[in-house]
Structures are given as structure tokens and as C-alpha cells.
Design a protein around this motif. Sequence first.
Motif, PDB file in Angstrom:
ATOM      1  N   GLU A  26      72.283  55.431  52.774  1.00 47.61           N
ATOM      2  CA  GLU A  26      71.716  54.404  53.646  1.00 47.61           C
ATOM      3  C   GLU A  26      72.151  54.749  55.059  1.00 47.61           C
ATOM      4  OE1 GLU A  26      71.780  50.496  50.809  1.00 47.61           O
ATOM      5  OE2 GLU A  26      73.664  51.092  51.753  1.00 47.61           O
ATOM      6  N   LEU A  27      71.179  54.830  55.968  1.00 49.19           N
ATOM      7  CA  LEU A  27      71.461  55.140  57.357  1.00 49.19           C
ATOM      8  C   LEU A  27      71.044  53.947  58.192  1.00 49.19           C
ATOM      9  CD1 LEU A  27      70.382  57.925  55.856  1.00 49.19           C
ATOM     10  CD2 LEU A  27      70.822  58.835  58.105  1.00 49.19           C
ATOM     11  N   TYR A  28      71.946  53.467  59.039  1.00 50.05           N
ATOM     12  CA  TYR A  28      71.611  52.326  59.881  1.00 50.05           C
ATOM     13  C   TYR A  28      72.447  52.343  61.153  1.00 50.05           C
ATOM     14  CZ  TYR A  28      75.616  50.262  57.360  1.00 50.05           C
ATOM     15  OH  TYR A  28      76.841  50.025  56.790  1.00 50.05           O
ATOM     16  N   PHE A  29      72.018  51.525  62.108  1.00 51.89           N
ATOM     17  CA  PHE A  29      72.707  51.380  63.383  1.00 51.89           C
ATOM     18  C   PHE A  29      73.396  50.026  63.441  1.00 51.89           C
ATOM     19  CE2 PHE A  29      68.889  53.963  64.472  1.00 51.89           C
ATOM     20  CZ  PHE A  29      69.515  55.120  64.894  1.00 51.89           C
ATOM     21  N   LEU A  30      74.537  49.986  64.094  1.00 45.47           N
ATOM     22  CA  LEU A  30      75.199  48.735  64.437  1.00 45.47           C
ATOM     23  C   LEU A  30      75.336  48.700  65.952  1.00 45.47           C
ATOM     24  CD1 LEU A  30      78.146  48.798  61.844  1.00 45.47           C
ATOM     25  CD2 LEU A  30      76.020  47.486  61.685  1.00 45.47           C
ATOM     26  N   THR A  31      75.183  47.532  66.534  1.00 44.45           N
ATOM     27  CA  THR A  31      75.414  47.366  67.966  1.00 44.45           C
ATOM     28  C   THR A  31      76.447  46.261  68.154  1.00 44.45           C
ATOM     29  OG1 THR A  31      73.525  45.862  68.122  1.00 44.45           O
ATOM     30  CG2 THR A  31      73.134  48.177  68.694  1.00 44.45           C
ATOM     31  N   ASP A  32      77.135  46.282  69.280  1.00 46.74           N
ATOM     32  CA  ASP A  32      78.171  45.286  69.507  1.00 46.74           C
ATOM     33  C   ASP A  32      77.600  43.912  69.855  1.00 46.74           C
ATOM     34  OD1 ASP A  32      77.338  46.515  71.907  1.00 46.74           O
ATOM     35  OD2 ASP A  32      79.183  45.959  72.939  1.00 46.74           O
ATOM     36  N   PHE A 168      66.862  56.262  59.546  1.00 54.41           N
ATOM     37  CA  PHE A 168      67.693  55.078  59.742  1.00 54.41           C
ATOM     38  C   PHE A 168      66.843  53.824  59.589  1.00 54.41           C
ATOM     39  CE2 PHE A 168      70.221  58.240  61.815  1.00 54.41           C
ATOM     40  CZ  PHE A 168      71.534  57.799  61.700  1.00 54.41           C
ATOM     41  N   ILE A 169      67.459  52.747  59.163  1.00 54.81           N
ATOM     42  CA  ILE A 169      66.813  51.445  59.179  1.00 54.81           C
ATOM     43  C   ILE A 169      66.699  51.055  60.651  1.00 54.81           C
ATOM     44  CG2 ILE A 169      67.063  49.009  58.561  1.00 54.81           C
ATOM     45  CD1 ILE A 169      68.778  50.019  56.139  1.00 54.81           C
ATOM     46  N   PRO A 170      65.506  50.729  61.159  1.00 55.07           N
ATOM     47  CA  PRO A 170      65.360  50.382  62.582  1.00 55.07           C
ATOM     48  C   PRO A 170      66.218  49.174  62.961  1.00 55.07           C
ATOM     49  CG  PRO A 170      63.221  50.759  61.577  1.00 55.07           C
ATOM     50  CD  PRO A 170      64.231  50.726  60.449  1.00 55.07           C
ATOM     51  N   LYS A 171      66.687  49.183  64.192  1.00 53.36           N
ATOM     52  CA  LYS A 171      67.529  48.112  64.727  1.00 53.36           C
ATOM     53  C   LYS A 171      66.915  47.583  66.005  1.00 53.36           C
ATOM     54  CE  LYS A 171      71.476  45.892  65.523  1.00 53.36           C
ATOM     55  NZ  LYS A 171      71.936  44.798  64.724  1.00 53.36           N
ATOM     56  N   ALA A 172      66.726  46.265  66.083  1.00 56.33           N
ATOM     57  CA  ALA A 172      66.143  45.636  67.271  1.00 56.33           C
ATOM     58  C   ALA A 172      67.253  45.094  68.162  1.00 56.33           C
ATOM     59  CB  ALA A 172      65.203  44.514  66.870  1.00 56.33           C
ATOM     60  N   ILE A 173      67.089  45.292  69.467  1.00 58.30           N
ATOM     61  CA  ILE A 173      67.961  44.693  70.465  1.00 58.30           C
ATOM     62  C   ILE A 173      67.087  44.109  71.562  1.00 58.30           C
ATOM     63  CG2 ILE A 173      69.929  46.216  70.016  1.00 58.30           C
ATOM     64  CD1 ILE A 173      69.128  47.800  72.559  1.00 58.30           C
TER      65      ILE A 173
END
Length: 178
Positions: A26-32, A168-173
Motif C-alpha cells: 500500500e502506497l500513500y501520502f501523509l501530510t501534517d 499511491f492512493i491520491p491525497k487531497a490538500i
Amino acid sequence: MKNILAYSILLILIFSCNQNDFSDTELYFLTDKASYSVNDYFKITVVVSPKNGEKKIRIKKNLNNLKISFHATSTKLGFSQELKKHFIEGPSLTKDESEYIDEFTISKTHPFKKTFKGQISESKESIILEIPELNITDSVAKSKLLVNPKLTIKGNFHTIYSVKEEYFIPKAIEILIE
């Protein structure tokens, strides 16, 4: 004799390529944070975790097998910038590649994580995203973010010696503009 040698080399290449893929991960992004303002600092973390058990992955030390892109969701065409290029080449049969490649054993409790720090700034018509560690300076038109302040972060990892890639699973900001 030539056929045996050719088959042997082919098998070596196939098995050396197969040990280095991101399948079953599983590939993903984390943001603070979920939203940012102009002049904010941000952190984006790349995470790779196996779906089951332990797995060995190899990543180029310069991260050339990582591709990340940002997409504005307010336009039909969107905003896309490839932040890292990748080069696909075969494995060296004679030299030690540990100078260029790191190998990690990952598990659910100990995934691969790499955090990059960046800053958001602005010019007259653009919002600028900078990640110094990756030597990235990118921008998006303010007009696109005024319509919809959301950006989607997308990316993938390529295996070291093949064209196989896992996304990666897309990440919205959100980028808030005053």
C-alpha cells in the motif's frame, strides 16, 4: 551450450527484477495538515507498507524511481508536474550497487516512511510550492485555486529494473488564498 547460457542469463534477470517490486504493498501520502495558507511550511510523507507479512523493497538513494504529481481539481485539464524523473536500466552484473540503492525490509508495524519538508509562497499570479531536499520548485496559477482551493497529490514508485509501477492512493490538500 549457447541456449543454456542464454536461458541462465534470462532467469537471473527475471528473478532479480521480481525481487524488487512494490506489488502487494500500500502506497500513500501523509501530510501534517489538511489545508495550508501562503507562507506556510508543509510536510509530506511517502509511506510504503506491505499488505501482508514482511517484504523487501529497494529504492534508489536519489529517489529517481519515485514520481509525484500535483493536480488542481478546479480545471478540466488540471495542473500536473512530474517532480521526479526515472530512468529504467538493467542491473549491473559486475559492480556493487549499494552505493545507489537502499534495501528496506518493511512490515505493517515498520513501513517505509520518508518525509519531505517544503514551503508555500506566492508571486503576483502564482502559488509556489518548494521542496528543497528534492530540488523542486513548482507553481500553480492563483486563479485556479480561487475557483477551488484543492490540489490532489498523486504518485507512483517504479521498480529499479523494470517498467512495473505501483500507484499511491491520491491525497487531497487545500491551498487557501486570501
